[in-house]
Design a protein around this motif. Structure first.
Motif, PDB file in Angstrom:
ATOM      1  N   ASN A 112       0.816  -1.217   0.000  1.00  0.00           N
ATOM      2  CA  ASN A 112       0.000   0.000   0.000  1.00  0.00           C
ATOM      3  C   ASN A 112       0.851   1.268   0.000  1.00  0.00           C
ATOM      4  OD1 ASN A 112      -2.562  -1.346   0.070  1.00  0.00           O
ATOM      5  ND2 ASN A 112      -2.172  -1.812   2.227  1.00  0.00           N
ATOM      6  N   SER A 113       2.030   1.158  -0.625  1.00  0.00           N
ATOM      7  CA  SER A 113       2.926   2.316  -0.682  1.00  0.00           C
ATOM      8  C   SER A 113       2.679   3.188  -1.907  1.00  0.00           C
ATOM      9  CB  SER A 113       4.387   1.836  -0.704  1.00  0.00           C
ATOM     10  OG  SER A 113       4.627   1.009  -1.837  1.00  0.00           O
ATOM     11  N   LEU A 114       1.872   2.704  -2.852  1.00  0.00           N
ATOM     12  CA  LEU A 114       1.663   3.426  -4.103  1.00  0.00           C
ATOM     13  C   LEU A 114       0.200   3.755  -4.341  1.00  0.00           C
ATOM     14  CD1 LEU A 114       3.998   1.462  -6.569  1.00  0.00           C
ATOM     15  CD2 LEU A 114       4.497   3.572  -5.333  1.00  0.00           C
ATOM     16  N   ASN A 115      -0.021   4.906  -4.947  1.00  0.00           N
ATOM     17  CA  ASN A 115      -1.316   5.264  -5.521  1.00  0.00           C
ATOM     18  C   ASN A 115      -1.161   5.287  -7.032  1.00  0.00           C
ATOM     19  OD1 ASN A 115      -2.587   5.794  -2.961  1.00  0.00           O
ATOM     20  ND2 ASN A 115      -1.406   7.695  -2.872  1.00  0.00           N
ATOM     21  N   PHE A 116      -2.268   5.107  -7.740  1.00  0.00           N
ATOM     22  CA  PHE A 116      -2.152   5.108  -9.196  1.00  0.00           C
ATOM     23  C   PHE A 116      -3.371   5.759  -9.825  1.00  0.00           C
ATOM     24  CE2 PHE A 116      -4.070   1.169  -7.873  1.00  0.00           C
ATOM     25  CZ  PHE A 116      -5.049   0.877  -8.818  1.00  0.00           C
ATOM     26  N   LYS A 117      -3.164   6.247 -11.027  1.00  0.00           N
ATOM     27  CA  LYS A 117      -4.190   6.990 -11.747  1.00  0.00           C
ATOM     28  C   LYS A 117      -4.129   6.600 -13.221  1.00  0.00           C
ATOM     29  CE  LYS A 117      -7.084  10.632 -12.303  1.00  0.00           C
ATOM     30  NZ  LYS A 117      -7.478  10.399 -13.703  1.00  0.00           N
ATOM     31  N   ARG A 118      -5.301   6.219 -13.770  1.00  0.00           N
ATOM     32  CA  ARG A 118      -5.346   5.966 -15.205  1.00  0.00           C
ATOM     33  C   ARG A 118      -5.348   7.301 -15.949  1.00  0.00           C
ATOM     34  NH1 ARG A 118      -9.334   1.994 -18.749  1.00  0.00           N
ATOM     35  NH2 ARG A 118      -8.635   2.764 -20.804  1.00  0.00           N
ATOM     36  N   VAL A 119      -4.536   7.374 -16.982  1.00  0.00           N
ATOM     37  CA  VAL A 119      -4.441   8.606 -17.767  1.00  0.00           C
ATOM     38  C   VAL A 119      -5.763   8.873 -18.474  1.00  0.00           C
ATOM     39  CG1 VAL A 119      -3.345   9.655 -19.791  1.00  0.00           C
ATOM     40  CG2 VAL A 119      -1.949   8.423 -18.099  1.00  0.00           C
ATOM     41  N   SER A 120      -6.316  10.082 -18.257  1.00  0.00           N
ATOM     42  CA  SER A 120      -7.563  10.440 -18.918  1.00  0.00           C
ATOM     43  C   SER A 120      -7.588  11.894 -19.373  1.00  0.00           C
ATOM     44  CB  SER A 120      -8.767  10.194 -17.983  1.00  0.00           C
ATOM     45  OG  SER A 120      -8.651  10.974 -16.807  1.00  0.00           O
ATOM     46  N   GLN A 121      -6.833  12.757 -18.712  1.00  0.00           N
ATOM     47  CA  GLN A 121      -6.852  14.182 -19.010  1.00  0.00           C
ATOM     48  C   GLN A 121      -5.600  14.589 -19.797  1.00  0.00           C
ATOM     49  OE1 GLN A 121      -9.611  15.901 -18.200  1.00  0.00           O
ATOM     50  NE2 GLN A 121     -10.384  13.974 -17.320  1.00  0.00           N
ATOM     51  N   PHE A 154      -3.354   3.405 -19.769  1.00  0.00           N
ATOM     52  CA  PHE A 154      -2.036   3.921 -19.402  1.00  0.00           C
ATOM     53  C   PHE A 154      -2.123   4.426 -17.963  1.00  0.00           C
ATOM     54  CE2 PHE A 154      -2.530   4.483 -23.966  1.00  0.00           C
ATOM     55  CZ  PHE A 154      -1.337   4.016 -24.481  1.00  0.00           C
ATOM     56  N   TYR A 155      -1.164   4.023 -17.128  1.00  0.00           N
ATOM     57  CA  TYR A 155      -1.216   4.383 -15.707  1.00  0.00           C
ATOM     58  C   TYR A 155       0.000   5.179 -15.272  1.00  0.00           C
ATOM     59  CZ  TYR A 155      -5.218   1.333 -14.834  1.00  0.00           C
ATOM     60  OH  TYR A 155      -6.465   0.765 -14.836  1.00  0.00           O
ATOM     61  N   LEU A 156      -0.244   6.087 -14.337  1.00  0.00           N
ATOM     62  CA  LEU A 156       0.794   6.795 -13.598  1.00  0.00           C
ATOM     63  C   LEU A 156       0.765   6.323 -12.150  1.00  0.00           C
ATOM     64  CD1 LEU A 156       0.057  10.356 -14.990  1.00  0.00           C
ATOM     65  CD2 LEU A 156       2.252   9.165 -15.272  1.00  0.00           C
ATOM     66  N   PHE A 157       1.947   6.140 -11.551  1.00  0.00           N
ATOM     67  CA  PHE A 157       2.037   5.658 -10.179  1.00  0.00           C
ATOM     68  C   PHE A 157       2.776   6.685  -9.312  1.00  0.00           C
ATOM     69  CE2 PHE A 157       1.236   1.952 -12.669  1.00  0.00           C
ATOM     70  CZ  PHE A 157       0.459   1.147 -11.861  1.00  0.00           C
ATOM     71  N   TYR A 158       2.286   6.820  -8.069  1.00  0.00           N
ATOM     72  CA  TYR A 158       2.820   7.825  -7.153  1.00  0.00           C
ATOM     73  C   TYR A 158       3.109   7.188  -5.788  1.00  0.00           C
ATOM     74  CZ  TYR A 158       0.811  11.193 -10.455  1.00  0.00           C
ATOM     75  OH  TYR A 158       0.490  11.906 -11.578  1.00  0.00           O
ATOM     76  N   ALA A 159       4.148   7.705  -5.128  1.00  0.00           N
ATOM     77  CA  ALA A 159       4.440   7.369  -3.729  1.00  0.00           C
ATOM     78  C   ALA A 159       4.450   8.674  -2.943  1.00  0.00           C
ATOM     79  CB  ALA A 159       5.784   6.663  -3.612  1.00  0.00           C
ATOM     80  N   VAL A 164       6.386   8.144  -9.554  1.00  0.00           N
ATOM     81  CA  VAL A 164       7.275   6.984  -9.506  1.00  0.00           C
ATOM     82  C   VAL A 164       7.509   6.410 -10.900  1.00  0.00           C
ATOM     83  CG1 VAL A 164       7.428   4.570  -8.744  1.00  0.00           C
ATOM     84  CG2 VAL A 164       6.737   6.362  -7.143  1.00  0.00           C
ATOM     85  N   GLY A 165       6.413   6.157 -11.655  1.00  0.00           N
ATOM     86  CA  GLY A 165       6.611   5.503 -12.940  1.00  0.00           C
ATOM     87  C   GLY A 165       5.331   5.295 -13.717  1.00  0.00           C
ATOM     88  N   THR A 166       5.421   4.405 -14.703  1.00  0.00           N
ATOM     89  CA  THR A 166       4.367   4.199 -15.700  1.00  0.00           C
ATOM     90  C   THR A 166       4.048   2.721 -15.862  1.00  0.00           C
ATOM     91  OG1 THR A 166       5.957   3.941 -17.512  1.00  0.00           O
ATOM     92  CG2 THR A 166       5.194   6.188 -17.027  1.00  0.00           C
ATOM     93  N   ALA A 167       2.912   2.450 -16.512  1.00  0.00           N
ATOM     94  CA  ALA A 167       2.581   1.090 -16.952  1.00  0.00           C
ATOM     95  C   ALA A 167       1.472   1.166 -17.991  1.00  0.00           C
ATOM     96  CB  ALA A 167       2.143   0.219 -15.776  1.00  0.00           C
TER      97      ALA A 167
END
Length: 243
Positions: A112-121, A154-159, A164-167
């Motif tokens: 549970n160290s990361l949050n993530f967001k699907r690219v939409s905007q 497409f995802y962005l990841f945050y700590a 942090v990175g992409t996927a």
């Protein structure tokens, strides 16, 4: 059901095909398929989904020579009796990957160290495409994300709100292909790549997907093996030699 190697390749080539159709140019001439996007270094691939022989190799070479954009030919060794070594005076190997797969039958424990967001905007498109080259050294254009983000995740990841990175998460039929898992240089060696994979694998399990597939670089292979992925086949990526 196709075997897992065929499903892996089908997912990968379906991703390239979708991008070519929505953004650039997808074509199929005889057995050779290609996906080309201007002003982007990806996908720009040409491939064959059957056993390679001299005739097909000649056709493929002809199309690569005629292309205005440098194409990469991924040669996967899933057939037992075919041309294994491409002519060294014509082709140069650019990289090598390992096709890997995992049966999804048990969820992973998360830190549970990361949050993530699907690219939409639009601003997320700009952010994703600006950091991806830092992870992988090549460009996926804003146009690609803008025109495909509703069909490709497409995802962005945050700590702690730090990027942090992409996927890329791309389900097809019985599998999900996990692509483009990259960590920006200043965030590496902190376990984030493994955590991103666990998040995406748990997502696939929640969607009742049976298998995950990917194509690993030598650098990333150890992470995937720790998660239980098996090494299934090799992909050698070739370009034409400069004349």
């Amino acid at each position: 059901m196709k075997n897992i190697n065929e499903l892996n390749i089908a997912n990968l080539t379906a991703l390239w095909t979708k991008v070519g159709r929505l953004v650039g140019n997808y074509s199929k001439v005889n057995a050779c398929e290609s996906s080309v996007v201007n002003h982007s270094q990806w996908p720009n691939k040409i491939w064959i989904k059957e056993e390679l022989n001299t005739k097909l190799l000649d056709q493929l070479t002809e199309q690569m020579v005629a292309s205005k954009i440098d194409l990469v030919f991924p040669h996967w060794n899933i057939y037992s009796d075919e041309i294994k070594d491409l002519a060294p005076d014509t082709f140069i190997q650019k990289s090598e990957q390992t096709g890997m797969s995992l049966k999804l039958d048990q969820a992973f424990e998360l830190s549970n160290s990361l949050n993530f967001k699907r690219v939409s905007q639009k601003e997320e498109v700009k952010l994703w495409t600006s950091i991806y080259p830092k992870c992988f050294g090549y460009v996926i254009s804003e146009e690609i994300l803008s025109k495909t983000k509703d069909e490709i995740a497409f995802y962005l990841f945050y700590a702690n709100d730090e990027l942090v990175g992409t996927a890329i998460y791309f389900p097809t039929n019985e599998v999900v292909g996990i692509h483009g898992v990259g960590i920006i240089p200043e965030m590496r060696k902190k376990g984030f790549a493994e955590e991103i994979m666990k998040i995406l694998l748990n997502k696939a399990i929640s969607e009742s997907i049976s298998y995950a597939t990917l194509q690993a670089s030598p650098l990333g292979k150890g992470i995937y093996k720790r998660l239980g992925f098996t090494e299934d086949f090799t992909i050698k990526n070739y370009g034409l030699k400069a004349i």
